[in-house]
Write a protein that holds these residues in place. Structure first.
Motif, PDB file in Angstrom:
ATOM      1  N   GLY A  87       0.813  -1.216   0.000  1.00 41.71           N
ATOM      2  CA  GLY A  87       0.000   0.000   0.000  1.00 41.71           C
ATOM      3  C   GLY A  87       0.839   1.256   0.000  1.00 41.71           C
ATOM      4  N   ALA A  88       1.857   1.283   0.861  1.00 45.10           N
ATOM      5  CA  ALA A  88       2.747   2.443   0.919  1.00 45.10           C
ATOM      6  C   ALA A  88       3.534   2.590  -0.375  1.00 45.10           C
ATOM      7  N   GLY A  89       3.918   1.458  -0.966  1.00 48.04           N
ATOM      8  CA  GLY A  89       4.645   1.506  -2.220  1.00 48.04           C
ATOM      9  C   GLY A  89       3.818   2.129  -3.334  1.00 48.04           C
ATOM     10  N   ILE A  90       2.550   1.725  -3.418  1.00 45.73           N
ATOM     11  CA  ILE A  90       1.666   2.285  -4.439  1.00 45.73           C
ATOM     12  C   ILE A  90       1.490   3.787  -4.231  1.00 45.73           C
ATOM     13  N   GLN A  91       1.307   4.202  -2.992  1.00 45.08           N
ATOM     14  CA  GLN A  91       1.139   5.631  -2.725  1.00 45.08           C
ATOM     15  C   GLN A  91       2.402   6.413  -3.087  1.00 45.08           C
ATOM     16  N   SER A  92       3.564   5.822  -2.835  1.00 44.06           N
ATOM     17  CA  SER A  92       4.819   6.470  -3.217  1.00 44.06           C
ATOM     18  C   SER A  92       4.940   6.586  -4.729  1.00 44.06           C
ATOM     19  N   PHE A  93       4.488   5.558  -5.428  1.00 37.64           N
ATOM     20  CA  PHE A  93       4.523   5.604  -6.884  1.00 37.64           C
ATOM     21  C   PHE A  93       3.597   6.695  -7.409  1.00 37.64           C
ATOM     22  N   ILE A  94       2.383   6.745  -6.871  1.00 37.04           N
ATOM     23  CA  ILE A  94       1.422   7.763  -7.298  1.00 37.04           C
ATOM     24  C   ILE A  94       1.961   9.168  -7.023  1.00 37.04           C
ATOM     25  N   ALA A  95       2.635   9.320  -5.881  1.00 33.67           N
ATOM     26  CA  ALA A  95       3.181  10.630  -5.503  1.00 33.67           C
ATOM     27  C   ALA A  95       4.433  10.987  -6.294  1.00 33.67           C
ATOM     28  N   GLY A  96       5.005  10.021  -7.002  1.00 31.76           N
ATOM     29  CA  GLY A  96       6.188  10.292  -7.803  1.00 31.76           C
ATOM     30  C   GLY A  96       7.501  10.139  -7.074  1.00 31.76           C
ATOM     31  N   THR A  97       7.459   9.626  -5.842  1.00 31.78           N
ATOM     32  CA  THR A  97       8.699   9.443  -5.089  1.00 31.78           C
ATOM     33  C   THR A  97       9.316   8.065  -5.327  1.00 31.78           C
ATOM     34  N   ALA A  98       8.528   7.138  -5.860  1.00 29.93           N
ATOM     35  CA  ALA A  98       9.043   5.817  -6.218  1.00 29.93           C
ATOM     36  C   ALA A  98       9.162   5.741  -7.739  1.00 29.93           C
ATOM     37  N   ASP A  99      10.304   5.297  -8.229  1.00 29.93           N
ATOM     38  CA  ASP A  99      10.486   5.166  -9.672  1.00 29.93           C
ATOM     39  C   ASP A  99       9.629   4.027 -10.225  1.00 29.93           C
ATOM     40  N   PHE A 100       9.435   2.989  -9.446  1.00 28.93           N
ATOM     41  CA  PHE A 100       8.349   2.026  -9.642  1.00 28.93           C
ATOM     42  C   PHE A 100       8.111   1.375  -8.290  1.00 28.93           C
ATOM     43  N   ALA A 101       6.994   0.664  -8.160  1.00 29.84           N
ATOM     44  CA  ALA A 101       6.603   0.131  -6.858  1.00 29.84           C
ATOM     45  C   ALA A 101       6.414  -1.374  -6.912  1.00 29.84           C
ATOM     46  N   GLY A 102       6.749  -2.044  -5.810  1.00 32.05           N
ATOM     47  CA  GLY A 102       6.456  -3.460  -5.664  1.00 32.05           C
ATOM     48  C   GLY A 102       5.118  -3.633  -4.979  1.00 32.05           C
ATOM     49  N   SER A 103       4.261  -4.492  -5.519  1.00 30.88           N
ATOM     50  CA  SER A 103       2.946  -4.710  -4.910  1.00 30.88           C
ATOM     51  C   SER A 103       2.516  -6.156  -5.087  1.00 30.88           C
ATOM     52  N   ASP A 104       1.942  -6.724  -4.024  1.00 29.12           N
ATOM     53  CA  ASP A 104       1.457  -8.104  -4.066  1.00 29.12           C
ATOM     54  C   ASP A 104       0.039  -8.203  -4.585  1.00 29.12           C
ATOM     55  N   SER A 105      -0.562  -7.078  -4.955  1.00 31.17           N
ATOM     56  CA  SER A 105      -1.877  -7.104  -5.584  1.00 31.17           C
ATOM     57  C   SER A 105      -1.947  -5.985  -6.604  1.00 31.17           C
ATOM     58  N   ALA A 106      -2.868  -6.128  -7.530  1.00 29.92           N
ATOM     59  CA  ALA A 106      -3.005  -5.144  -8.599  1.00 29.92           C
ATOM     60  C   ALA A 106      -3.587  -3.847  -8.055  1.00 29.92           C
ATOM     61  N   LEU A 107      -3.384  -2.780  -8.793  1.00 36.91           N
ATOM     62  CA  LEU A 107      -3.974  -1.490  -8.441  1.00 36.91           C
ATOM     63  C   LEU A 107      -5.488  -1.608  -8.324  1.00 36.91           C
ATOM     64  N   LYS A 108      -6.044  -0.966  -7.298  1.00 39.72           N
ATOM     65  CA  LYS A 108      -7.487  -0.914  -7.138  1.00 39.72           C
ATOM     66  C   LYS A 108      -8.092   0.034  -8.174  1.00 39.72           C
ATOM     67  N   ASP A 109      -9.412  -0.070  -8.340  1.00 38.20           N
ATOM     68  CA  ASP A 109     -10.083   0.773  -9.330  1.00 38.20           C
ATOM     69  C   ASP A 109      -9.855   2.258  -9.072  1.00 38.20           C
ATOM     70  N   ASP A 110      -9.780   2.646  -7.786  1.00 39.31           N
ATOM     71  CA  ASP A 110      -9.572   4.068  -7.488  1.00 39.31           C
ATOM     72  C   ASP A 110      -8.102   4.472  -7.541  1.00 39.31           C
ATOM     73  N   GLU A 111      -7.197   3.478  -7.575  1.00 42.01           N
ATOM     74  CA  GLU A 111      -5.770   3.760  -7.654  1.00 42.01           C
ATOM     75  C   GLU A 111      -5.279   3.857  -9.094  1.00 42.01           C
ATOM     76  N   GLN A 112      -5.881   3.072  -9.973  1.00 39.01           N
ATOM     77  CA  GLN A 112      -5.396   3.016 -11.354  1.00 39.01           C
ATOM     78  C   GLN A 112      -5.379   4.389 -12.024  1.00 39.01           C
ATOM     79  N   PRO A 113      -6.472   5.182 -11.957  1.00 37.71           N
ATOM     80  CA  PRO A 113      -6.410   6.500 -12.626  1.00 37.71           C
ATOM     81  C   PRO A 113      -5.379   7.438 -12.018  1.00 37.71           C
ATOM     82  N   LYS A 114      -5.150   7.334 -10.720  1.00 37.30           N
ATOM     83  CA  LYS A 114      -4.137   8.171 -10.082  1.00 37.30           C
ATOM     84  C   LYS A 114      -2.740   7.762 -10.560  1.00 37.30           C
TER      85      LYS A 114
END
Length: 369
Positions: A87-114
């Protein structure tokens, strides 16, 4: 502790490749597939610079291995990985602080557009890099080979089963002598793709007993939260009467007992690479184009299949990665998806990508722009 199960891992990868190839992959085969144990035939595609990555703690051991190997081969390169949870990795990716993120599940519907908006020039995509079965590990001295039906497991984690000698657990373990010890459940305190996948499993196969849905954040009352997969494993190891879910490699490396889980065919199945591979064989590629999301059949009726597995992804921009980072992102991911990178996973308690999926991942990385 290094794990000795090369033959079983190879079986997992080979079995999975058969069905996944029928779920939308092309007919190409990698020149040196990890599933067949091929060795790398070329040096890493090196690029200089620094990557800052965040996310899944379940893939931490794989990331550490890849970072070490890539940085050794490629001077002038620094790869940082903070395993602060999916979860934190995805938020870092969305915020632009992660060059890419590791996640054990796919982006949620509300995360994908962000995530797409962060990428600007193209959608964010999912690249499966590691297959990680989820173990249900427990600490109950004198009880080996614990067996649990899905509804029993759900009742344990929803708090309605409180003692190890509860009639429901006894019914699942007719020949076992169970103590009256209080059950202490352990869950992830941080947002986690492992939690998302575990609760998705419960929601699918024990919906009447698990009413909390699935999410990266733990929703059920009670229990003890521990941060990261290593924190959960450590809590189980130190707490008699405890039970928790965690990525398989952490249970193995912690020397923890693992429950047999009943699959959709009615069998109590031990977690092995071969048993997990039978479930992965039913996985479906549901993403389009270069997006390689996988759908797992948690209610699999395949004989001998262990039903709780996850694919851990790298979430990356298909287009729009800054020009000064692109070459390094592609170089590092190319190494991770190579025969050498995938082959290094077998001794860490993971499964390498099935050859057909490996081919598609490599193609998707090549198309990053």
């Amino acid at each position: 502790m290094k794990l000795q199960r090369h033959g079983l891992i190879a079986c997992l990868a080979l079995t999975a490749a058969i069905t996944l190839s029928a779920c939308g992959s092309d007919n190409e085969s990698p020149s040196t597939p990890a599933a067949s144990g091929g060795a790398s035939t070329a040096a890493a595609d090196c690029a200089s610079g620094t990557l800052n990555l965040f996310g899944s703690s379940a893939q931490k051991n794989a990331m550490d291995e890849w970072r070490k190997a890539y940085q050794t081969q490629c001077s002038g390169t620094t790869i940082n990985y903070e395993p602060n949870g999916s979860g934190a990795g995805i938020q870092s990716f969305i915020a632009g602080t992660a060059d890419f993120a590791g996640s054990d599940s796919a982006l949620k519907d509300d995360e994908q557009p962000k995530a797409d908006a962060r990428c600007a020039s193209g959608p964010a995509i999912h690249l499966p890099m590691v297959i990680g079965p989820i173990a249900v590990a427990y600490n109950l001295p004198g009880v080996d080979g614990l067996q649990l039906k899905p509804d029993t497991l759900a009742k344990i984690f929803n708090g309605s089963i409180k003692k190890w000698d509860d009639p429901a657990i006894k019914a699942d373990n007719a020949s076992a002598t169970l103590p009256s010890t209080a059950i202490q459940t352990v869950h992830r305190s941080d947002e986690s793709g492992t939690t998302d996948n575990f609760t998705k499993y419960l929601s699918t196969v024990a919906a009447s007993d698990w009413t909390f849905g699935n999410a990266k954040a733990w929703k059920a009352p009670g229990g003890t939260g521990s941060k990261g997969s290593d924190g959960v494993a450590g809590s189980v190891k130190s707490t008699e009467g405890s039970i928790a879910y965690m990525e398989w490699s952490f249970a193995e490396n912690g020397g923890l007992s693992k429950a047999k889980i009943q699959n959709g065919n009615g069998e109590f199945t031990e977690l092995t690479a071969e048993a997990a591979g039978k479930t992965i064989a039913g996985a479906e590629v549901t993403g389009t184009g270069d997006d390689l999301k996988l759908k797992i059949d948690y209610a699999t009726k395949t004989p001998g299949a262990y039903p709780i597995v996850l694919a851990t992804y790298e979430v990356v921009c298909s287009k729009g990665t800054p020009a000064d980072k692109l070459a390094l992102v592609k170089g590092f991911l190319t190494y991770a998806a190579s025969a050498e990178g995938q082959g290094s996973l077998t001794e860490l308690g993971y499964a390498p990508l099935p050859s057909e999926v490996q081919t598609k991942v490599q193609a998707s990385i090549k198309n990053l722009a």
